[in-house]
Design a protein around this motif. Structure first.
Motif, mmCIF file in Angstrom:
data_model
loop_
_atom_site.group_PDB
_atom_site.id
_atom_site.type_symbol
_atom_site.label_atom_id
_atom_site.label_comp_id
_atom_site.label_asym_id
_atom_site.label_seq_id
_atom_site.Cartn_x
_atom_site.Cartn_y
_atom_site.Cartn_z
ATOM 1 N N PRO A 80 0.818 -1.213 0.000
ATOM 2 C CA PRO A 80 0.000 0.000 0.000
ATOM 3 C C PRO A 80 0.850 1.260 0.000
ATOM 4 N N ASP A 81 0.237 2.351 -0.477
ATOM 5 C CA ASP A 81 0.883 3.651 -0.438
ATOM 6 C C ASP A 81 -0.154 4.678 0.005
ATOM 7 N N ALA A 82 0.202 5.943 -0.082
ATOM 8 C CA ALA A 82 -0.694 7.002 0.389
ATOM 9 C C ALA A 82 -2.010 7.011 -0.374
ATOM 10 N N LEU A 83 -1.971 6.742 -1.687
ATOM 11 C CA LEU A 83 -3.191 6.713 -2.483
ATOM 12 C C LEU A 83 -4.103 5.575 -2.045
ATOM 13 N N PHE A 84 -3.506 4.418 -1.770
ATOM 14 C CA PHE A 84 -4.290 3.284 -1.263
ATOM 15 C C PHE A 84 -5.004 3.678 0.017
ATOM 16 N N LEU A 85 -4.278 4.306 0.934
ATOM 17 C CA LEU A 85 -4.845 4.679 2.226
ATOM 18 C C LEU A 85 -6.002 5.662 2.042
ATOM 19 N N GLN A 86 -5.820 6.625 1.156
ATOM 20 C CA GLN A 86 -6.855 7.629 0.918
ATOM 21 C C GLN A 86 -8.141 6.984 0.419
ATOM 22 N N GLN A 87 -8.007 5.987 -0.463
ATOM 23 C CA GLN A 87 -9.178 5.347 -1.041
ATOM 24 C C GLN A 87 -9.779 4.280 -0.134
ATOM 25 N N ALA A 88 -8.973 3.690 0.735
ATOM 26 C CA ALA A 88 -9.438 2.565 1.546
ATOM 27 C C ALA A 88 -10.175 2.993 2.806
ATOM 28 N N LEU A 89 -9.827 4.148 3.344
ATOM 29 C CA LEU A 89 -10.402 4.572 4.622
ATOM 30 C C LEU A 89 -11.793 5.177 4.456
ATOM 31 N N THR A 90 -12.665 4.866 5.396
ATOM 32 C CA THR A 90 -13.971 5.505 5.506
ATOM 33 C C THR A 90 -13.947 6.397 6.736
ATOM 34 N N THR A 91 -14.251 7.676 6.557
ATOM 35 C CA THR A 91 -14.231 8.604 7.686
ATOM 36 C C THR A 91 -15.651 8.895 8.129
ATOM 37 N N LEU A 92 -15.941 8.630 9.385
ATOM 38 C CA LEU A 92 -17.274 8.839 9.940
ATOM 39 C C LEU A 92 -17.473 10.310 10.293
ATOM 40 N N PRO A 93 -18.725 10.743 10.445
ATOM 41 C CA PRO A 93 -18.987 12.129 10.857
ATOM 42 C C PRO A 93 -18.294 12.499 12.172
ATOM 43 N N SER A 94 -18.078 11.519 13.029
ATOM 44 C CA SER A 94 -17.403 11.773 14.304
ATOM 45 C C SER A 94 -15.928 12.099 14.119
ATOM 46 N N GLY A 95 -15.373 11.744 12.948
ATOM 47 C CA GLY A 95 -13.946 11.938 12.699
ATOM 48 C C GLY A 95 -13.152 10.652 12.734
ATOM 49 N N LEU A 96 -13.749 9.570 13.213
ATOM 50 C CA LEU A 96 -13.064 8.277 13.253
ATOM 51 C C LEU A 96 -12.879 7.746 11.835
#
Length: 406
Positions: free
Chosen positions: A217-233
């Motif tokens: 993985p790289d930074a682009l992978f991380l950006q696309q893989a993460l889901t950010t909740l309204p709480s910020g998690l």
């Protein structure tokens, strides 16, 4: 501490998505924005038009990626040392192209599908960076990794992982809408992980794709893989599709955690019950491991075997024993004392059996603090979060040395 403002230049290859990116960036505070070039052809002779103050440039990668790579390289040679060069690309770009763009001088490569809020966060982080009074680069401590393991299925390890991650954000304010820490939650129970269901979010296939393509993985992978909740998690879920437990490698798992450590203050990892080779990579990077169990004889025996496995190659691993489905007694009973002696550790945390609150939180797709904040289980999780924060703050932080522009 003084924040530095950085003027920003946009270099789009065409109209369209670049204009929407420009609109988002133009709303940022601390970022005097001026559109300097209408197309990549304007990169020629750029040395005459790029003022010394232009230390942040955004370029949209066109259909001809090789042309964009050449443009990035030319821009990097013309910009001052420490200047930020952000590349925006579509989701079809390959990892090899990303690596070539970064090798040519791009600071970060982001997908054009990135939300306005996420784009603002990235750019603000790059344009406004804290420095100490001496002018030296700010050294950001690497995030702490807290791993959650279990002695048996159904013991509540995922409940601990989800709600501990929520507690570590350290929400403040009357309505608990502000957070002081950035936290990521990673579901590495890649076959039966239920973090996505707990939080009512769509499962991502990022881990499955990474394993199937055998890529790191790289930074682009991380950006696309993460889901950010309204709480910020931020959450990296287990894949929606089935994959074998050995579908990931030690190197891949370690790379994921390293990326998260660089971006977040705390990373909470939910491990599978089964033991596979790549678990050693997680243990190697873990600052604190929480072993969730009950006080029955079979569970304590499993805990004993797991502790021996975990510490065989990681003797300094800090392990907290969390007793689930049981309220902390006023006076420990004989079997509690015997369990603590066998495990050579105190029974650190106690989580009462509270099925009503747990069901309420799961049905609503929310952490206990929001769904049933006054329940005994929520209060116990809150206490566990506080003691964990105290334990982590007392340990020496590992520091990541950052370059001035990152």
């Amino acid at each position: 501490m003084k924040a530095k403002e950085k003027p920003l230049t946009l270099v789009p290859p065409s109209e369209g998505k670049a204009s929407s990116v420009f609109e988002t960036l133009s709303t940022l505070p601390h970022t005097p924005l001026s559109e300097k070039f209408r197309d990549l052809g304007g990169v020629n002779g750029l040395a005459l038009t790029l003022e010394d103050s232009r230390d942040f440039v955004v370029i949209e990668v066109g259909a001809d990626v090789r042309r964009s790579i050449v443009a990035v390289k030319a821009l990097r040679e013309m910009l001052e040392d420490g200047a930020v060069l952000l590349a925006i690309s579509d989701d079809l770009i390959t990892l090899n192209d990303v690596r070539q763009l970064e090798g040519a001088g791009a600071t970060k490569v982001l997908p054009d599908s990135i939300s306005a809020d996420d784009l603002r966060q990235v750019v603000e982080a790059l344009t406004v960076k804290e420095r100490d009074r001496s002018g030296a680069p700010y050294h950001r401590p690497l995030g702490k990794i807290i791993t959650v393991a279990q002695t048996r299925g159904g013991i509540g390890a995922t409940t601990v992982a989800v709600n501990l991650a929520n507690e570590l954000m350290q929400e403040t304010g009357v309505f608990k809408k502000k957070t002081t820490k950035r936290v990521a939650l990673v579901d590495l129970d890649i076959q039966f992980g239920s973090v996505a269901s707990f939080l009512d979010i769509e499962a991502s296939d990022a881990l499955h794709q990474m394993g199937a393509e055998n890529t790191e993985p790289d930074a682009l992978f991380l950006q696309q893989a993460l889901t950010t909740l309204p709480s910020g998690l931020s959450v990296l879920t287990a894949p929606a599709r089935f994959m074998p437990l050995d579908g990931l490698t030690v190197e891949q798992v370690r790379a994921v955690l390293e990326l998260l450590q660089a971006e977040f203050d705390y990373v909470v990892v939910d491990l599978p019950h089964a033991l596979v080779d790549w678990v050693s990579g997680v243990l190697e990077m873990t600052d604190r491991l929480m072993l969730v169990t009950d006080s029955s004889v079979p569970a304590i025996n499993s805990a004993y075997r797991l502790i021996n496995f975990f510490t065989e190659d990681h003797r300094d691993l800090q392990i907290d024993i969390i007793v689930s489905h049981e309220k902390k007694p006023v006076v420990l009973r004989k079997h509690h004392t015997a369990a603590s002696k066998i495990l050579e550790r105190p029974l650190q945390g106690w989580l009462p059996y509270d099925p009503v609150a747990a069901r309420e939180a799961t049905d609503r797709g929310q952490p206990l603090a929001r769904a049933a904040g006054r329940s005994p289980l929520a209060r116990s999780i809150h206490k566990l979060g506080q003691t964990t924060l105290e334990a982590l703050s007392s340990s020496t932080p590992v520091v990541k040395k950052e370059t001035p522009h990152v």
